[in-house]
Every structure is written in structure tokens, then in C-alpha cells.
Design an enzyme around this catalytic site. Sequence first.
Site, short mmCIF file in Angstrom:
data_model
loop_
_atom_site.label_atom_id
_atom_site.label_comp_id
_atom_site.label_asym_id
_atom_site.label_seq_id
_atom_site.Cartn_x
_atom_site.Cartn_y
_atom_site.Cartn_z
N ARG A 57 0.82 -1.22 0.00
CA ARG A 57 0.00 0.00 0.00
C ARG A 57 0.85 1.26 0.00
O ARG A 57 0.38 2.32 -0.39
CB ARG A 57 -0.92 0.02 1.22
CG ARG A 57 -2.01 -1.04 1.21
CD ARG A 57 -3.08 -0.74 2.23
NE ARG A 57 -3.88 0.41 1.82
CZ ARG A 57 -4.73 1.04 2.61
NH1 ARG A 57 -4.85 0.66 3.87
NH2 ARG A 57 -5.44 2.07 2.16
N ASP A 134 -9.70 2.71 -6.27
CA ASP A 134 -10.29 2.28 -5.01
C ASP A 134 -9.80 0.91 -4.52
O ASP A 134 -9.35 0.78 -3.38
CB ASP A 134 -11.82 2.27 -5.12
CG ASP A 134 -12.50 1.88 -3.82
OD1 ASP A 134 -12.07 2.37 -2.76
OD2 ASP A 134 -13.45 1.09 -3.85
N ARG A 141 -6.30 8.41 -1.77
CA ARG A 141 -6.24 9.71 -1.11
C ARG A 141 -4.80 10.16 -0.88
O ARG A 141 -4.47 11.34 -1.05
CB ARG A 141 -7.01 9.67 0.21
CG ARG A 141 -8.50 9.51 0.03
CD ARG A 141 -9.26 9.91 1.27
NE ARG A 141 -8.97 9.05 2.41
CZ ARG A 141 -9.69 7.98 2.73
NH1 ARG A 141 -10.72 7.63 1.98
NH2 ARG A 141 -9.39 7.26 3.79
N ASN A 155 -12.09 15.08 7.83
CA ASN A 155 -13.05 14.00 7.63
C ASN A 155 -12.47 12.84 6.83
O ASN A 155 -13.20 11.94 6.42
CB ASN A 155 -14.31 14.53 6.94
CG ASN A 155 -14.03 15.09 5.56
OD1 ASN A 155 -12.90 15.11 5.09
ND2 ASN A 155 -15.07 15.55 4.89
N CYS A 214 -17.65 3.51 11.44
CA CYS A 214 -18.11 4.49 10.46
C CYS A 214 -19.39 3.96 9.81
O CYS A 214 -19.44 2.79 9.40
CB CYS A 214 -17.03 4.72 9.41
SG CYS A 214 -17.55 5.71 8.00
N CYS A 243 -20.38 13.75 7.10
CA CYS A 243 -19.15 14.54 7.28
C CYS A 243 -18.84 15.41 6.06
O CYS A 243 -18.10 16.38 6.16
CB CYS A 243 -17.96 13.64 7.62
SG CYS A 243 -17.47 12.51 6.31
N ARG A 295 -21.80 -5.45 -2.56
CA ARG A 295 -21.90 -6.43 -1.47
C ARG A 295 -23.16 -7.28 -1.58
O ARG A 295 -23.44 -8.11 -0.71
CB ARG A 295 -21.88 -5.71 -0.12
CG ARG A 295 -20.58 -5.00 0.20
CD ARG A 295 -19.51 -5.95 0.65
NE ARG A 295 -19.69 -6.35 2.05
CZ ARG A 295 -19.01 -7.33 2.64
NH1 ARG A 295 -18.15 -8.03 1.94
NH2 ARG A 295 -19.21 -7.62 3.90
N LYS A 297 -27.45 -7.96 -2.15
CA LYS A 297 -28.70 -7.37 -1.63
C LYS A 297 -28.85 -7.49 -0.12
O LYS A 297 -29.59 -6.71 0.49
CB LYS A 297 -29.90 -8.01 -2.33
CG LYS A 297 -30.24 -9.43 -1.87
CD LYS A 297 -31.53 -9.92 -2.50
CE LYS A 297 -31.90 -11.29 -1.93
NZ LYS A 297 -33.20 -11.77 -2.47
#
Length: 381
Positions: A57, A134, A141, A155, A214, A243, A295, A297
Site C-alpha cells: 500500500r 479504489d 487519497r 473528515n 463508520c 461529514c 456487497r 442485496k
Amino acid sequence: MDIRKLKEEVIAYSKRIGIDKIGFTTADPFTTLKGRLVRQRELNYHSGFEEPDIEKRTNPSLIFDEPASIISIALAYPSKMKTHVRGTKTDRRGIFSRSSWGEDYHTVLRNRLAKLEAFIIERYPNARCKSMVDTGELSDRAVAERAGIGWSGKNCSIITPEYGSYVYLGEMITNIPFEPDTPIEDQCGTCNKCLEACPTGALVQGGQINAKICISYLTQTKDFLPEVFRSKIGNRLYGCDTCQMVCPYNKGKDFHFHPEFEPDPELAKPRLKPLLSISNREFKNTFGKTAGAWRGKKPIQRNAILALGHFKDESAIPDLEQVLKHDPRPVIRGTAAWALGKIGGKKVNEILLQAKEREKDADVLKELEKALENLNGERKQ
């Protein structure tokens, strides 16, 4: 090859293909990020959805042979719907977060990055590129922050001067030594609105989040939701915008540059009761192209049940009773018991007692017993 000229051409081309912002940085290791990630893991604040190898990462050379630079891109997305739909007391609606409106942004950004790769290779035949959005190893980020796309807000979102934090991010590692751009100075200052507004206190401090509590993460889990968080979900079906909504830099920011991101109001704010009985095929056909469907239903249905409990929607009692009687999944049945307990009333008490007689699953029985205890406690008061 004139690398400076190539960079100018890449920037110009990025605008032509609908990339709203582009930045360049080195492929040096992300040493500060590594320290933060190690600390997050020590505190058990990581979500588990991210790449588990912290070295990968934070060190581009472990995932790309001799990297020389990283290109970061950002696409702005809408914060408001052009067409509004509203729920009623007998036909309540849930809400998907803004980042899941329209077509899945992973698909859209990968398409833009693929075009950018082809453009670069055409002009620089020896170029090698690796793009990700992603789900890649790198932190979107961290790359965006170092590439000057925006600063990392309290945030934990990238905030751009132009579009606020309503942007999707992606990046491309290359073997081309592009000149790096200058990072943007942090502009959050003493503002703590996001920390104060977070419904679960997941924002531990500016720039640090406990991902496990979160709401955005919680809405994507598949198990029983801890009871302490159930009422905090509200009518959120996927994700959370709180946020971002309170951030002063997002005030008045609403961009409709990309048709792919335009929300269908019936998908962004769907009716809750029909979600309880939606089939796998119907779910895939209806929501399959959205980011909120990844993910499956089950989390969406569980969250819809929580929302009906949150609204204390008496008109949903028959629907929840059917779930309690016929749904094969303990999490869904148990959550329906909780929601019925929140709605309350004599009819609900009968439904819960009947369900308790036939229920075999220990977890569901616990939910039924708690719901009945709460109902009886309310009647005694």
C-alpha cells in the site's frame, strides 16, 4: 522525448476525455502513510476491505517495476438530484450516499484511465502504466494529496478547492519521470464540524477514523448490526454523507459534468418496503450497475428493515411479518424482529410471540426476546 511537453499534452488530453483534475507526483514510498496504517491496525481501526499488505500500500516499487511517477485523477460528482422524490408515512424511502449515485464510478474512472494510458503509450512507446481505482494496492487519497489534487481533510476525504470533497479518485503508476506537482496546504484550520457531526464518533480526531464504526462501513457489513448503531443508521441504505454535508468547503458545490453519475431518483432514494422481497435477479437488474450493489442485496435489505424500524412505520408490519415467517437468513429475520419491536403495538406483540414459538436459530431468538421485553417494558410504563 521531451517529458515536460508530454506532461502538458497529457493534461490537455485529460480535459478532453472528461477528467476534471489531474496531478503528478513521484513514485517514492509513502512513509508518513505507512506509519498511520500501522497505527490504525494496532488500534483495530481498519475496515478489512483494503489491501492487507501495508508494504504494498505504501511502496509503489513492490507492485510496479522501476516506477518513476504516479498520475492522480479526480472526477466531480453531483451532490444534489435534479429530480426529487419524497417518501410518505406509508411509503417510506431509503437513501444511497452520493458516491454511489449513477453508474459505478469504478467502471467510469477505469475507462478514463484506460484512455489516458493509450494516449501516453502512443506518444511514448516505451511507457508502462498500471492504473487502479479504489480497490488497488495504493491509497487513492494519499496519492491525490501528494499530487496536489487537494488536501486531506479532517473528515479523511480529499478536499479540492474547486469541487470540495465530492470527487472520485484514481491513479496510474508509470515509468515516465514526470515532474511532480506541489501539494496543497491543509486548509481545515480550526474547523471541527465533521468531527462534531459524525453520528457514531468514528472520526476519532482530525484525519483519523475508526473505520469499524463508520456508518459507511457499517452499511456494507452483512452480519447483525451492533444494537448501539442500529438507530444511528436512520434511513441510510449504503454509505453516509454527513461529514461531507457539514463541510464548509462543500457548501454550494454541485457538479453535473458526467452523465454517468446522474442519479436515478428511484435508485438513489428507493422505496423501502419493496426491497424486503426483491429477488436476486431483480436486485441485480435494478441496482447492479451502481457502486452500492457490490456487497449484494443482503446488507441493503437489512438496512431497509432498520430504516422501517427507525421510521416506526406501522404500514410495514405485514411486510416485516412475512420476512420473519419466510426469510431463510437469520440476520434478516432477527433484524425484522428488532424493527417490529421499535414499531410496537398489540399486533406486533402477537407476531413476535408466534415467531418465538417456531424460531430455531439462537441469534434470532435473542432478538425476539429483546423485542418482546422492550414492548412489555413500554406497556408497564
